[in-house]
Design a protein around this motif. Structure first.
Motif, PDB file in Angstrom:
ATOM      1  N   ASP A 132       0.827  -1.206   0.000  1.00 19.84           N
ATOM      2  CA  ASP A 132       0.000   0.000   0.000  1.00 19.84           C
ATOM      3  C   ASP A 132       0.863   1.258   0.000  1.00 19.84           C
ATOM      4  N   LEU A 133       2.056   1.154   0.599  1.00 20.18           N
ATOM      5  CA  LEU A 133       2.977   2.290   0.654  1.00 20.18           C
ATOM      6  C   LEU A 133       3.881   2.356  -0.571  1.00 20.18           C
ATOM      7  N   ASN A 134       3.623   1.440  -1.558  1.00 19.81           N
ATOM      8  CA  ASN A 134       4.412   1.372  -2.805  1.00 19.81           C
ATOM      9  C   ASN A 134       5.875   1.011  -2.560  1.00 19.81           C
ATOM     10  N   ASP A 135       6.161   0.343  -1.421  1.00 21.14           N
ATOM     11  CA  ASP A 135       7.508  -0.160  -1.174  1.00 21.14           C
ATOM     12  C   ASP A 135       7.526  -1.621  -1.626  1.00 21.14           C
ATOM     13  N   PHE A 136       7.721  -1.819  -2.943  1.00 19.41           N
ATOM     14  CA  PHE A 136       7.557  -3.145  -3.526  1.00 19.41           C
ATOM     15  C   PHE A 136       8.622  -4.129  -3.053  1.00 19.41           C
ATOM     16  N   ASP A 137       9.824  -3.636  -2.759  1.00 17.31           N
ATOM     17  CA  ASP A 137      10.894  -4.545  -2.339  1.00 17.31           C
ATOM     18  C   ASP A 137      10.605  -5.149  -0.970  1.00 17.31           C
ATOM     19  N   LEU A 138      10.211  -4.302  -0.002  1.00 14.62           N
ATOM     20  CA  LEU A 138       9.867  -4.837   1.321  1.00 14.62           C
ATOM     21  C   LEU A 138       8.620  -5.714   1.253  1.00 14.62           C
ATOM     22  N   ILE A 169       2.526  -7.719  -6.668  1.00 16.07           N
ATOM     23  CA  ILE A 169       3.723  -6.930  -6.349  1.00 16.07           C
ATOM     24  C   ILE A 169       4.601  -6.768  -7.584  1.00 16.07           C
ATOM     25  N   TYR A 170       4.851  -7.885  -8.309  1.00 11.66           N
ATOM     26  CA  TYR A 170       5.713  -7.805  -9.485  1.00 11.66           C
ATOM     27  C   TYR A 170       5.064  -6.991 -10.598  1.00 11.66           C
ATOM     28  N   LEU A 171       3.732  -6.995 -10.645  1.00 12.72           N
ATOM     29  CA  LEU A 171       3.048  -6.142 -11.618  1.00 12.72           C
ATOM     30  C   LEU A 171       3.285  -4.674 -11.274  1.00 12.72           C
ATOM     31  N   GLY A 172       3.273  -4.371  -9.958  1.00 11.55           N
ATOM     32  CA  GLY A 172       3.576  -3.006  -9.529  1.00 11.55           C
ATOM     33  C   GLY A 172       4.989  -2.591  -9.874  1.00 11.55           C
ATOM     34  N   LYS A 173       5.917  -3.561  -9.951  1.00  6.59           N
ATOM     35  CA  LYS A 173       7.309  -3.285 -10.321  1.00  6.59           C
ATOM     36  C   LYS A 173       7.509  -3.324 -11.834  1.00  6.59           C
ATOM     37  N   ASN A 174       6.380  -3.486 -12.593  1.00  3.55           N
ATOM     38  CA  ASN A 174       6.417  -3.558 -14.066  1.00  3.55           C
ATOM     39  C   ASN A 174       7.196  -4.777 -14.565  1.00  3.55           C
ATOM     40  N   ASN A 175       7.244  -5.827 -13.748  1.00  3.29           N
ATOM     41  CA  ASN A 175       7.886  -7.080 -14.147  1.00  3.29           C
ATOM     42  C   ASN A 175       6.766  -8.057 -14.501  1.00  3.29           C
ATOM     43  N   THR A 176       6.274  -7.961 -15.737  1.00  3.81           N
ATOM     44  CA  THR A 176       5.090  -8.726 -16.134  1.00  3.81           C
ATOM     45  C   THR A 176       5.366 -10.221 -16.213  1.00  3.81           C
ATOM     46  N   SER A 178       7.443 -12.101 -14.247  1.00  2.00           N
ATOM     47  CA  SER A 178       7.362 -12.652 -12.889  1.00  2.00           C
ATOM     48  C   SER A 178       5.932 -12.607 -12.370  1.00  2.00           C
ATOM     49  N   SER A 179       5.222 -11.535 -12.716  1.00  2.00           N
ATOM     50  CA  SER A 179       3.826 -11.425 -12.290  1.00  2.00           C
ATOM     51  C   SER A 179       3.003 -12.593 -12.849  1.00  2.00           C
ATOM     52  N   ARG A 180       3.149 -12.868 -14.142  1.00  2.00           N
ATOM     53  CA  ARG A 180       2.397 -13.966 -14.762  1.00  2.00           C
ATOM     54  C   ARG A 180       2.802 -15.320 -14.150  1.00  2.00           C
ATOM     55  N   PHE A 181       4.088 -15.483 -13.821  1.00  2.00           N
ATOM     56  CA  PHE A 181       4.565 -16.738 -13.238  1.00  2.00           C
ATOM     57  C   PHE A 181       3.866 -17.030 -11.910  1.00  2.00           C
ATOM     58  N   TYR A 182       3.826 -16.024 -11.017  1.00  2.00           N
ATOM     59  CA  TYR A 182       3.227 -16.262  -9.699  1.00  2.00           C
ATOM     60  C   TYR A 182       1.706 -16.352  -9.763  1.00  2.00           C
ATOM     61  N   ILE A 183       1.105 -15.643 -10.709  1.00  2.06           N
ATOM     62  CA  ILE A 183      -0.351 -15.777 -10.871  1.00  2.06           C
ATOM     63  C   ILE A 183      -0.697 -17.200 -11.310  1.00  2.06           C
ATOM     64  N   SER A 210      -2.104  -3.992 -19.192  1.00  2.00           N
ATOM     65  CA  SER A 210      -0.777  -3.369 -19.281  1.00  2.00           C
ATOM     66  C   SER A 210      -0.008  -3.873 -20.495  1.00  2.00           C
ATOM     67  N   LEU A 211      -0.332  -5.089 -20.971  1.00  2.62           N
ATOM     68  CA  LEU A 211       0.331  -5.656 -22.145  1.00  2.62           C
ATOM     69  C   LEU A 211      -0.437  -5.358 -23.435  1.00  2.62           C
ATOM     70  N   GLY A 212      -1.557  -4.622 -23.325  1.00  4.63           N
ATOM     71  CA  GLY A 212      -2.342  -4.265 -24.507  1.00  4.63           C
ATOM     72  C   GLY A 212      -3.321  -5.339 -24.947  1.00  4.63           C
ATOM     73  N   ASN A 213      -3.556  -6.361 -24.082  1.00  2.00           N
ATOM     74  CA  ASN A 213      -4.479  -7.456 -24.435  1.00  2.00           C
ATOM     75  C   ASN A 213      -5.852  -7.187 -23.812  1.00  2.00           C
ATOM     76  N   ASP A 214      -6.559  -6.209 -24.356  1.00  2.00           N
ATOM     77  CA  ASP A 214      -7.827  -5.807 -23.732  1.00  2.00           C
ATOM     78  C   ASP A 214      -8.902  -6.884 -23.833  1.00  2.00           C
ATOM     79  N   LYS A 215      -8.871  -7.696 -24.899  1.00  2.00           N
ATOM     80  CA  LYS A 215      -9.859  -8.781 -25.011  1.00  2.00           C
ATOM     81  C   LYS A 215      -9.683  -9.770 -23.865  1.00  2.00           C
ATOM     82  N   LYS A 216      -8.438 -10.162 -23.602  1.00  2.00           N
ATOM     83  CA  LYS A 216      -8.174 -11.068 -22.482  1.00  2.00           C
ATOM     84  C   LYS A 216      -8.519 -10.398 -21.152  1.00  2.00           C
TER      85      LYS A 216
END
Length: 658
Positions: A132-138, A169-176, A178-183, A210-216
């Motif tokens: 919530d504080l945007n401290d993605f590393d912690l 969290i990884y989506l917040g860090k723009n690491n799509t 890693s985000s997809r992996f954990y999802i 964020s990847l431009g896949n609005d249909k998905k």
């Protein structure tokens, strides 16, 4: 169109409008047959957890009941569990310091009693506060600790929540990636935590958009709505409809964006989730900006009020550090107390005299330690005061350095500006000298008619010399006004003239340093701000200070368009626009460029002191910070809007004093 959309939404979520959370129903039915107090603690905690979906106040109520009962019966595991659920409820209510304090309190109990499962939950929810504080590393580090504990006890349900949050969290860090992996890992554990599905699909919407896949993204939206309806999850319905509204806005489907945002607002108000409402109000304020000023202002006020309730009363990060420090102090006190109690138990078998000696020894040792600590604290206090004094001196020097840096930006432009009138003075002086010689010759000849004509020419030349000399004097005067410290006295100022002067000086200054630089300069000045002889149109400002702000914004704009022009983009024409406009009781000064724009992660940081994206040695990081403070001191606002790869708009809003 809006009526049709409203009907579609009403038809689409009938369960939400009339349904009840099935988990809550199930727990409440079991309450009458639960005979043990420990069982009732667990039931109250579960009610706290699931009431977050429909009513935050009820969640806090049942969380408190669970904790009070666990204290009464001295049920430590129940205390840890109920503190965690209560902390989660307070987090979603918007009280982050309270939430963090409860989680840290639970963490002490878990560490002392090796409650790995509850400790994993504790780490995850502490991580959510940092998110919530945007401290993605912690946030990430705490979730990795949670995963370790839940792998230890093989709790697949909790692992599903851990992986889902890591995806966010990884989506917040723009690491799509890693985000997809954990999802995907969270989806593998879907059967162990089906109430996790609305949260999962809410993250998938953001990821795909964020990847431009609005249909998905819309497929995920439909699935998320289905599951949120299934569990009467108002919290995620608020999230899902807001995310859909953002997509519709990006697609310029404005009616749909408005309806979905209003629907999101209704669900957020039902459960009183301040974090979600803050996001909704911000969106609606931006949506109505330029469409309906009254509504935009209304939602902006709601957003600011909600933000104050979330992050007011000081910096939330400072509160977080203070809470963590207090928790550490409590742990140390508890450890010392336990050590003392252990010593007392051991030495209680020894004769009273020995016990008395030991007690006296402890008192003496503590007294000596206290004296040493007091001495250390006094020394540290002196050092801190000296450091603070030095910091204040350094800050003053840095501020003056920034002012002199802006003077350096002006120097080359002033040199160019002052050279033109000097050239005129020199040229007309030479011509006048020749005319005087010619006039002498005509006088000797007695041709006085020609003498009068030459005298008129000399007079005209002298008038031009005087005009251009005055122009050079005005430029020097302006330079001196910029370089000296401000008196802090406001004076009637022609904003158009001030802005135009600094616009040209900044451009010539950059041209003097880089002859290859070229840019299209555009101005659009509001005629009502141009002062006549009576002073109408002038506004009361400190001209040197506002001049510094305008110069800083224009210099930055030239810098970014120059950097973009070096990239060799075909058909790119660097352009900087300067616009003034009077709107009601405010003056708006807008500086627009078509550079590369500001990355979203940096937009909220650009007004922070010492933050800069320029290479080392090319910027102090104080320009925008000082500009922000100057505009605030004038009772105005300094705002920024930026779109990556398209450009940035800085807007100065100054009040017009009667």
């Amino acid at each position: 169109m809006q009526f049709v959309l409203k009907m579609v939404i009403i038809i689409f979520c009938p369960i939400i409008l009339f349904g009840q959370n099935r988990f809550i129903d199930s727990i409440q039915k079991k309450m009458n047959v639960i005979k043990t107090d420990t069982g009732r603690v667990g039931a109250f905690s579960d009610l706290c957890f699931y009431y977050r979906y429909v009513n935050i106040d009820s969640a806090i109520y049942f969380g408190n009941k669970a904790y009070e009962l666990s204290l009464k019966i001295r049920f430590l595991q129940g205390q840890a569990h109920s503190l965690n659920d209560l902390g989660l409820a307070y987090r979603e209510y918007g009280d982050l310091s309270k939430a963090l304090g409860l989680h840290l309190k639970s963490l002490i109990i878990c560490n002392e009693n090796q409650f790995f499962d509850e400790r994993g939950i504790c780490y995850r929810r502490i991580g959510l506060v940092y998110l919530d504080l945007n401290d993605f590393d912690l946030a990430r580090d705490n979730h990795l600790k949670a995963i370790q504990d839940h792998l230890t006890v093989n709790n697949k349900r909790q692992l599903g929540f851990d992986y889902q949050n890591l995806g966010r969290i990884y989506l917040g860090k723009n690491n799509t990636d890693s985000s997809r992996f954990y999802i995907s890992k969270a989806f593998e554990l879907q059967s162990y935590a089906i109430d996790l599905n609305p949260d999962l699909y809410a993250i998938v919407i953001k990821l795909e958009h964020s990847l431009g896949n609005d249909k998905k993204a819309f497929l995920a939206f439909k699935e998320g709505i289905k599951w949120a309806n299934e569990f009467s999850d108002y919290r995620n319905l608020c999230n899902l409809y807001l995310d859909a509204a953002k997509i519709y806005l990006d697609q310029k489907k404005y009616d749909s964006a408005e309806i979905y945002a209003k629907t999101s607002q209704e669900f957020g108000q039902i459960i009183n989730n301040k974090f979600l409402l803050y996001r909704v109000y911000n969106f609606l304020s931006a949506y109505y900006d330029g469409r309906n000023a009254q509504k935009a202002l209304s939602y902006l006020k709601l957003a600011n009020t909600t933000k104050d309730s979330l992050f007011g009363a000081g910096n939330i990060q400072l509160v977080q550090k203070l809470v963590a420090r207090e928790n550490q102090r409590q742990i140390e006190i508890l450890n010392e107390k336990k050590a003392f109690q252990t010593s007392v138990k051991i030495y209680s078998l020894i004769a009273g005299l020995i016990i008395l000696i030991i007690v006296l020894f402890y008192f003496f040792r503590n007294s000596v330690r206290l004296k040493k600590l007091n001495k250390i604290l006094n020394n540290q206090k002196i050092e801190i005061e000296e450091t603070l004094h030095k910091l204040k001196e350094t800050q003053s020097q840095l501020v003056q350095s920034e002012k002199m840096a802006s003077l350096g930006e002006l120097t080359a432009g002033i040199a160019h500006e002052i050279q033109n009138p000097l050239n005129f003075v020199n040229n007309f002086s030479e011509v006048s000298t020749e005319l005087v010689d010619e006039m002498k010759s005509e006088i000797k000849k007695g041709n006085y008619d020609e003498v009068n004509v030459i005298a008129d020419d000399v007079k005209q030349n002298l008038e031009k010399i005087n005009h251009h000399g005055q122009r050079a004097a005005d430029i020097v005067k302006g330079m001196l006004q910029h370089s000296r410290n401000s008196t802090g006295v406001k004076e009637p100022t022609d904003i158009n003239a001030l802005a135009d002067e600094y616009f040209r000086l900044a451009y010539h200054g950059l041209r003097a340093k880089d002859k290859t630089f070229n840019a299209t300069l555009k101005t659009d000045f509001d005629a009502s701000l141009s002062a006549d002889e009576a002073g109408i149109g002038k506004i009361n400002v400190i001209p040197q200070e506002i001049g510094r702000v305008i110069l800083n914004l224009i210099t930055n704009a030239f810098y970014v368009v120059n950097e973009k022009s070096k990239q060799g983009i075909a058909d790119y024409e660097p352009t900087v626009c300067l616009i003034t406009k009077r709107v009601n009781n405010q003056v708006e000064i807008r500086v627009t460029d078509n550079g590369n724009g500001i990355p979203p992660n940096n937009v909220e940081k650009i007004f922070q002191p010492f933050f800069t994206t320029k290479p080392t040695g090319q910027g102090t990081g104080l320009g925008l910070s000082l500009s922000y403070d100057i505009v605030k001191a004038h009772g105005g606002e300094l705002k920024v809007k930026s779109i990556q790869n398209q450009g940035t708009v800085f807007t100065i809003l100054l009040p017009v004093e009667p």
